[in-house]
Enzyme design. Structure first.
Site, mmCIF file in Angstrom:
data_model
loop_
_atom_site.group_PDB
_atom_site.id
_atom_site.type_symbol
_atom_site.label_atom_id
_atom_site.label_comp_id
_atom_site.label_asym_id
_atom_site.label_seq_id
_atom_site.Cartn_x
_atom_site.Cartn_y
_atom_site.Cartn_z
ATOM 1 C CE LYS A 21 -1.956 -0.843 3.963
ATOM 2 N NZ LYS A 21 -1.209 -2.051 4.400
ATOM 3 N NE ARG A 96 -2.882 -0.727 10.889
ATOM 4 C CZ ARG A 96 -1.809 -0.163 10.355
ATOM 5 N NH1 ARG A 96 -1.900 0.892 9.595
ATOM 6 N NH2 ARG A 96 -0.617 -0.671 10.574
ATOM 7 N NE ARG A 130 7.908 -3.146 5.314
ATOM 8 C CZ ARG A 130 6.619 -2.884 5.531
ATOM 9 N NH1 ARG A 130 5.855 -2.464 4.538
ATOM 10 N NH2 ARG A 130 6.095 -3.054 6.715
ATOM 11 N NE ARG A 163 7.664 -0.596 9.406
ATOM 12 C CZ ARG A 163 6.426 -0.465 8.957
ATOM 13 N NH1 ARG A 163 6.207 0.094 7.777
ATOM 14 N NH2 ARG A 163 5.408 -0.880 9.673
ATOM 15 N NE ARG A 174 3.334 -4.392 11.341
ATOM 16 C CZ ARG A 174 4.199 -4.333 10.328
ATOM 17 N NH1 ARG A 174 5.311 -5.041 10.357
ATOM 18 N NH2 ARG A 174 3.926 -3.595 9.283
HETATM 19 P P1 AMP Z 1 2.211 0.824 9.116
HETATM 20 O O1 AMP Z 1 3.415 1.587 8.665
HETATM 21 O O2 AMP Z 1 0.938 1.309 8.517
HETATM 22 O O3 AMP Z 1 2.385 -0.674 9.009
HETATM 23 O O4 AMP Z 1 2.043 1.137 10.693
HETATM 24 C C1 AMP Z 1 3.066 0.784 11.613
HETATM 25 C C2 AMP Z 1 2.516 0.803 13.027
HETATM 26 O O5 AMP Z 1 2.068 2.131 13.364
HETATM 27 C C3 AMP Z 1 1.291 -0.079 13.258
HETATM 28 O O6 AMP Z 1 1.642 -1.434 13.507
HETATM 29 C C4 AMP Z 1 0.676 0.601 14.484
HETATM 30 O O7 AMP Z 1 1.398 0.316 15.659
HETATM 31 C C5 AMP Z 1 0.881 2.070 14.143
HETATM 32 N N1 AMP Z 1 -0.244 2.603 13.331
HETATM 33 C C6 AMP Z 1 -0.193 3.032 12.034
HETATM 34 N N2 AMP Z 1 -1.389 3.458 11.623
HETATM 35 C C7 AMP Z 1 -2.226 3.282 12.677
HETATM 36 C C8 AMP Z 1 -3.621 3.519 12.883
HETATM 37 N N3 AMP Z 1 -4.399 4.002 11.897
HETATM 38 N N4 AMP Z 1 -4.139 3.229 14.104
HETATM 39 C C9 AMP Z 1 -3.386 2.741 15.093
HETATM 40 N N5 AMP Z 1 -2.071 2.479 14.973
HETATM 41 C C10 AMP Z 1 -1.490 2.749 13.775
#
Ligand code: AMP
Length: 229
Positions: A21, A96, A130, A163, A174
């Site tokens: 994404k 989310r 990644r 990461r 996750r």
């Molecule tokens: P991502 O880069 O989208 O995979 O997000 C990495 C981490 O950031 C997630 O595993 C959550 O801990 C936090 N995070 C990102 N977006 C959200 C969201 N919309 N709501 C809650 N936590 C978020």
């Protein structure tokens, strides 16, 4: 002759972690002149800065859990309230859960939600390979999208990192959080008539052209406010 539809402008990319994404949202938003809003990127930047938000979010992110809704909603509301977001936006990683989706409806009703469809068996390999640039956020993959010079960002030469939440313990959490809290949004947006699916098999360029077609087709009729009443 009927004019071609105006493209969708308020868009969400929805899908499990590792579906691509972020890469697609960055590329297409740049191309269309839209804002790309990745809550994950904003939260990681806050952690790197050591701000109050970053300190509150850090432990949740490392463990692979969601950051509390009120913190995430505050940053999304602020970013979408800025004038440049009026041209259009692509949200990636938000909403989310249902509470976030309902709150978003209140201040930025959507025109299109694209579900990234991927074989779940591919996700772990995608996430474990990644690497990201901690300076500019560009995403690489050891096999599928290696940098030109091993371990260095193509754009600025910064050393690439993994990461912390792409390590196996956090990945497992996750994927579970996605299945339990985020996947129910597929039904929610299907019921609103906003959902379209994209198959993410193939090269990033092939996926991008499928996405361009969906966006160019414009908001769906069933997604118009009148029909949603
Ligand atoms: P991502 O880069 O989208 O995979 O997000 C990495 C981490 O950031 C997630 O595993 C959550 O801990 C936090 N995070 C990102 N977006 C959200 C969201 N919309 N709501 C809650 N936590 C978020």
């Amino acid at each position: 002759m009927t004019p071609p539809p105006a493209p969708a402008r308020r868009i969400v990319f929805l899908g499990p972690p590792g579906a691509g994404k972020g890469t697609q949202a960055a590329e297409l938003a740049r191309e269309l002149g839209f804002v790309h809003l990745s809550t994950g990127d904003l939260l990681r930047a806050a952690v790197a800065e050591g701000s109050d938000l970053g300190r509150a979010a850090d432990g949740h992110i490392r463990a692979g859990r969601l950051v509390p809704d009120e913190l995430v909603l505050a940053i999304v509301r602020e970013r979408l309230g800025r004038p440049d977001a009026r041209a259009g936006f692509i949200l990636d990683g938000f909403p989310r859960n249902l509470a976030q989706a309902r709150a978003l409806e209140g201040f930025a009703p959507l025109e299109l939600v694209v579900a990234f469809e991927i074989d779940p068996r591919q996700l772990v390999a995608r996430l474990s390979g990644r690497r990201i640039c901690p300076n500019c956020g560009t995403v690489y993959h050891l096999d599928a999208r290696p940098p030109r010079v091993a371990g260095r960002c193509d754009r600025d030469g910064t050393e690439l990192v993994q990461r912390p939440d792409d390590r196996p313990e956090a990945v497992e959490v996750r994927l579970r959080v996605y299945a339990e809290q985020t996947a129910p949004l597929l039904d929610y947006y299907r019921d609103l008539g906003l959902l379209r699916a994209v198959d993410v098999a193939g090269t990033p360029a092939e996926v991008a052209s499928r996405l361009r077609r969906l966006i160019a087709a414009g908001p769906t009729a069933a997604g118009s406010p009148a029909e949603r009443l």
